[in-house]
Design an enzyme around this catalytic site. Sequence first.
Site, short mmCIF file in Angstrom:
data_model
loop_
_atom_site.label_atom_id
_atom_site.label_comp_id
_atom_site.label_asym_id
_atom_site.label_seq_id
_atom_site.Cartn_x
_atom_site.Cartn_y
_atom_site.Cartn_z
N HIS A 123 45.06 14.45 32.76
CA HIS A 123 44.33 15.15 33.22
C HIS A 123 43.42 15.91 31.93
O HIS A 123 43.96 16.18 31.00
CB HIS A 123 44.83 16.46 33.96
CG HIS A 123 43.68 17.20 34.72
ND1 HIS A 123 42.79 18.13 34.09
CD2 HIS A 123 43.44 17.48 36.05
CE1 HIS A 123 42.02 18.91 35.21
NE2 HIS A 123 42.40 18.37 36.21
N ARG A 131 34.91 22.72 36.31
CA ARG A 131 33.48 21.81 36.10
C ARG A 131 32.72 21.36 37.33
O ARG A 131 31.59 21.62 37.39
CB ARG A 131 34.05 20.39 35.60
CG ARG A 131 34.36 20.70 34.09
CD ARG A 131 35.15 19.06 33.50
NE ARG A 131 36.54 19.20 33.96
CZ ARG A 131 37.19 18.14 34.55
NH1 ARG A 131 36.53 16.93 34.60
NH2 ARG A 131 38.43 18.30 34.88
#
Lengths: 607, 287
Positions: A236, A256
Amino acid sequence: MADYETHAHDVLVVGAGGAGLRAAIEAAKSGARVGLVCKSLLGKAHTVMAEGGVAAALSNVDDRDSWRVHFADTMRGGQYLNNWRMAELHAKEAPDRVRELEAWGAVFDRTPDGRILQRNFGGHKYPRLAHVGDRTGLEMIRTLQDYAVQMGIDVHMECTVVDLIRDGERIAGAFAYDRDRGRFKVFESRAIVLATGGIGRAYSVTSNSWEYTGDGHSLAYRAGAALQDMEFVQFHPTGMVWPPSVKGILVTEGVRGEGGILVNREGRRFMFDDIPENYRSQTADNEEEGWRYVQGDKSARRPPELLTRDHIARAIMREVREGRGSPHGGVFLDISWISSKMRNAPDHIKKKLPSMYHQFKQLADIDITAEPMEVGPTTHYVMGGVRVDGDSQMSTLPGLFAAGEAAAGLHGANRLGGNSLSDLLVFGMRAGEYAAKYAAETSPARIPPDEVDAAAKVALEPFGRATNGSSAEGPYQVQDTLQDMMQDLVGIVRRQEEMQRALDGIAALRLRAAAVSVTGNREYNPGWHTALDLENLLIVSEAVTRSALERQESRGAQFREDYPDKDPAYANFNITVTRGRKGEMIVSRVPIPPMRDDLKQIVEENK
Amino acid sequence: MTATARVAGVGAGAGAASHDVVKSGQRAAARSDQSAGGEAKRATFHVWRGDGAGGEFKSYETSVSEGMVVLDAIHQIQAESANDLAVRWNCKAGKCGSCSAEVNGMPKLMCMTRLNDLDLDEPVTVEPMHAFPVVRDLVTDVSWNFEVKKRIRKFTPRAPDAPDGTWRMAQSDVDRVQEFRKCVECFLCQDVCHVLRDHQKHDEFIGPRFLVHVAALEMHPLDTENRVDELRTAHGIGYCNITKCCTRVCPENITITDNAIIPLKERVVDQHYDPLRGLVRLFRRGK
Ligand SMILES: Cc1cc2nc3c(=O)[nH]c(=O)nc-3n(C[C@H](O)[C@H](O)[C@H](O)COP(=O)(O)OP(=O)(O)OC[C@H]3O[C@@H](n4cnc5c(N)ncnc54)[C@H](O)[C@@H]3O)c2cc1C
Ligand code: SF4
Ligand code: SF4
Ligand code: FES
């Protein structure tokens, strides 16, 4: 056979995360006697930690979304190594599985007209993730947990399965110890569902808990089933990098999705620098457009921070390697900048990302509404797992099923965020349904007593080993060495020669693991439990390494520095590993069946 | 593509933001460099070791560094000198509620308790929760909690609002229950509640965690059940005298008393002792 506590079930589900709970519920609905086993307390499995959301084409926020787009996104993200039948079923069935959770009491965030709200995530063309702030996994596991308990399913908490027991060519049950007292338990069962989650503890920087030692992978492999896609380990892109004690803890992609940007030490938003060809037409080419996208403007394209995880993790590595990283070896992730775009930004951030706010405030002393976070890649998820049939989730060993992170197929070379929680629901349910059906159609199995005695003897060996002074090694040292080695040699960037060294390292560690000794007694003894986990960790580490060596190309989550490009010759098969007669690991290439024409067309339409 | 991407369309706001990122990032770095300057410090931990039959505090010394939490120290001790030290944990980020214990006498999640918030000149004591039987070392038998939950009447939704079988709810209505649903089942509130901790009323009182659970069900916009009778009888809500200790220890900052328990107590009073007020309320709600 010595006198062990014995339980008889029609279906035994190993693992009580989202996949295991959903499987248990479905099997119980069909009238099977179901047992559920888990290593931790109920409700503490990894699923509880999932933050961002569950992907399902409900089309509540953008009506251009549909199962077809979800299918195409998933296949593209997986670089077409996915089991396309699973990708189809997943995209079609996820919306019903999410709505069903609401009917069982889950409370998702709402749209202005009162429906389930959906958010943006990497690799998803439209906002698709149903969520509850950033604690979606908690909502999901609690709903399933409470529902399963109300159904009266037998739960054996803090109980670890160490061996599957076969009767000839069929599954007969499982052998386990309870953590509390260290006593052995025998479970007789005609069908078994493995829902044990992932393997992240094979690496030193990881978002995964102590439980993720690849038990299900290893249990299946040792019992004779095939594993597939093991080279694809997802790093990740955003784990915490500072302070050292929290290194690896996840920072949700939701940051995000809500407009967070990635910036290097020079203040440059580097994700615009390198947008992959197959995503170029869907990606914004300037900051303004990216911002409009996260604000819900349907004419805008997504910002490059919402590209797939493999790509972002590599971009971050590049910045760090080339000396443009943040002070502690990561890059900056900034959500506070939206203050310049939106009134009340701090309140908005706290509302949308409450547990991220909390986590940084408490663990790093950083207020994310005012300051950027420092982030870097962390081991997070394994796309590889038990090879299963797409419809039924049965492995290559009759009677043995797998679902969730322990199973392979849906995600191919790279998983999209949010596709795991939906995977658990869709295939957890299918595994439960088919396992119950299988159990109903077979006769009771017989547990061979000598197998059980042998398993018990092996499990107790670490206590008996001579501890002649300083030469006696504890299990933690072996575990640490393995984790560091895998991180260095079979991590985000891979090379032939380093992986060969890793194989030698694994062989050496196997000898050390066979000699570790533990102190204390059998009651709640983490040292002993760690010693028992070592074999599983070594098996999955070897499987990852051998599969990665076999795939001489870079695709999805695998980046080979010595073969940096995608090679079309590797596009049409999966890599599997099975155990040979002498215990050796056999690596094979298994062709992917040609995609159905109607599905091919969907892929084309969405290019 | 590179240079243009950055210049093209960079709104004034975004450009400025990127710059600030670096400045405040450097601030953060400077701050941590300051504190990381010295060599590793040693600290002493008094960890309770034992089982249901009894035990004692044992003293361990280990080195501590920037940003460590109590759980890190316990893990370090486990790896260095006490391989069999029993402790529960999963997420290390305050999300799973596994690592509950009492640190310097306060119920805490060990993974969210930073060492630099403690006085390390004194030994840090770490012991298991007191309201539950000890299994071993820091691990307690919390199975009672799982039994309690089984006794609570389950969620029962109203008929769907739309023909496609879905419901409509306003965010403002779900906010209230979402607060309660944040509970990570760490049972720290159960640990601190004097009804359980001192008076051991486990048979008659479900404790703050499950009052929160009942509140989440009762205030769920879709639920149609009524749990008010049980609250008074089987769940023993009357034992709670609103000292708010539970609210103070909740790591999820759930306002257990004001938002969950007091409104439930009001419902009990309305339904049982004051039919007239109950009627007035019903009437008001109808309007
Ligand atoms: C921090 C974090 C955030 C995430 N965020 C998201 C997100 O936003 N969206 C998303 O889709 N995915 C997310 N993921 C991924 C997702 O949470 C996991 O992939 C998923 O929860 C795995 O579910 P599972 O049911 O397969 O396994 P788990 O939930 O991990 O459950 C595994 C179960 O198996 C049990 N078990 C294991 N071995 C044994 C054994 N030997 N004997 C008995 N029991 C055993 C364990 O005790 C546990 O109960 C996230 C993951 C992490 C770590
Ligand atoms: S307020 Fe009530 S539930 Fe909370 S600690 Fe006090 S008595 Fe217990
Ligand atoms: S209400 Fe708070 S203190 Fe109580 S169990 Fe839940 S999270 Fe823990
Ligand atoms: S380890 Fe999960 S709350 Fe502490």
